[in-house]
Design an enzyme around this catalytic site. Structure first.
Site, PDB file in Angstrom:
ATOM      1  N   HIS A  25       0.789   5.246   1.335  1.00  0.00           N
ATOM      2  CA  HIS A  25       0.035   6.135   2.225  1.00  0.00           C
ATOM      3  C   HIS A  25       0.728   7.501   2.250  1.00  0.00           C
ATOM      4  CE1 HIS A  25      -2.624   7.234   5.486  1.00  0.00           C
ATOM      5  NE2 HIS A  25      -1.581   7.759   6.112  1.00  0.00           N
TER       6      HIS A  25
ATOM      7  N   ASN B 192       0.859  -1.185   0.000  1.00  0.00           N
ATOM      8  CA  ASN B 192       0.000   0.000   0.000  1.00  0.00           C
ATOM      9  C   ASN B 192       0.893   1.234   0.000  1.00  0.00           C
ATOM     10  OD1 ASN B 192      -2.438   1.538   0.235  1.00  0.00           O
ATOM     11  ND2 ASN B 192      -1.969   1.855   2.402  1.00  0.00           N
TER      12      ASN B 192
HETATM   13  C1  GRF Z   1      -2.874   8.651  -2.616  1.00  0.00           C
HETATM   14  O1  GRF Z   1      -2.581   9.830  -1.937  1.00  0.00           O
HETATM   15  C2  GRF Z   1      -2.435   7.457  -1.828  1.00  0.00           C
HETATM   16  O2  GRF Z   1      -1.295   7.696  -1.058  1.00  0.00           O
HETATM   17  C3  GRF Z   1      -3.606   7.201  -0.919  1.00  0.00           C
HETATM   18  O3  GRF Z   1      -4.732   7.487  -1.706  1.00  0.00           O
HETATM   19  C4  GRF Z   1      -4.379   8.411  -2.724  1.00  0.00           C
HETATM   20  C5  GRF Z   1      -4.748   7.774  -4.023  1.00  0.00           C
HETATM   21  O4  GRF Z   1      -4.527   8.625  -5.111  1.00  0.00           O
HETATM   22  N1  GRF Z   1      -3.600   5.854  -0.410  1.00  0.00           N
HETATM   23  P1  GRF Z   1      -4.610   8.055  -6.575  1.00  0.00           P
HETATM   24  O5  GRF Z   1      -5.991   7.438  -6.735  1.00  0.00           O
HETATM   25  O6  GRF Z   1      -3.523   7.042  -6.746  1.00  0.00           O
HETATM   26  O7  GRF Z   1      -4.430   9.236  -7.466  1.00  0.00           O
END
Ligand code: GRF
Length: 229
Positions: free
Chosen positions: A122, A120
């Site tokens: 974050h 994941n």
């Molecule tokens: C990102 O900021 C990621 O870190 C978090 O959710 C957001 C997803 O953005 N888990 P995207 O859909 O990849 O543009």
């Protein structure tokens, strides 16, 4: 979570499924890296969204990736929903998952099927600011340095072993939007770095610490030979 994982350099490529719920910019960045030849082993095999209208799903389809939606509300339980994800991904030979803005808790069915094989990203320097609105949490706390984390997924909320982190400065005039945008630039690089490293270099877990081990000849599959420092 297992204690040690040794990538088998002689095995077939690592087939990766991407789970998402929204915009999909991390998915697009991962696919860009794949096209550019960043990964020696990781191959993206499918994308799946719990939200049928997720822009990221359309982006995956445009990129030629098998892309499908699966609405949890159509299933009687999280186990049933995740069992269907596993069924679809098993058909495609998927062994690893990347969560890319997947806004659901990962349940025991996925954790059991992909042990220590779910990544994941974050948008904070974990363990600070897990959960939603991490960038706003960072601003509210008044930190001077923010960033992002790629980690293995466990049963907690953003609690799994850390693979890689990147930092960005927090500026006095930052808003949630400006800080998020600065972090996102790093996310798009860090996710590829983390996936590449964990699929190409031997590693083990020592307690919470994910330790990368020296790469031997037999476990150095990258034709480009570019280990990440
Ligand atoms: C990102 O900021 C990621 O870190 C978090 O959710 C957001 C997803 O953005 N888990 P995207 O859909 O990849 O543009």
């Amino acid at each position: 979570m297992t204690n040690a994982v040794q990538p088998d350099a002689t095995s077939s490529p690592v087939r990766v499924g991407i789970l998402l719920s929204g915009r999909g910019s991390n998915l697009e960045a991962l696919l860009r890296h794949a096209r550019a030849g960043t990964f020696a082993r990781a191959q993206f095999a499918a994308a799946l969204s719990d939200i049928p209208t997720a822009p990221g799903l359309a982006a995956a389809a445009r990129a030629g990736l098998p892309a499908s939606a699966l609405e949890p509300s159509a299933f009687p339980s999280r186990v049933a929903y995740e069992t269907e994800i596993v069924r679809r991904f098993d058909e495609l030979g998927i062994e690893w998952l990347c969560l890319a803005g997947y806004m659901r808790i990962v349940g025991k069915t996925l954790l059991a099927r992909y042990p220590s094989r779910i990544l994941n990203i974050h948008p904070s320097l974990l363990p600070a600011f897990p959960g939603l609105h991490a960038q706003q949490q960072a601003l509210d706390h008044g930190v001077r340095v923010a960033g992002c984390t790629v980690h293995l997924v466990d049963s907690g909320m953003d609690t799994g072993p850390i693979i890689a982190q990147a930092t960005v400065p927090v500026l006095d005039n930052d808003t949630e939007e400006t800080l998020s945008a600065r972090i996102l630039v790093q996310e798009h690089k860090l996710y590829a770095d983390g996936l590449k490293r964990i699929t190409e270099q031997p590693w083990e877990l020592q307690g919470r610490r994910l330790i990368f081990l020296p790469t031997t000849n037999s476990s150095s599959p990258s034709p480009k030979g570019n280990p990440i420092p």
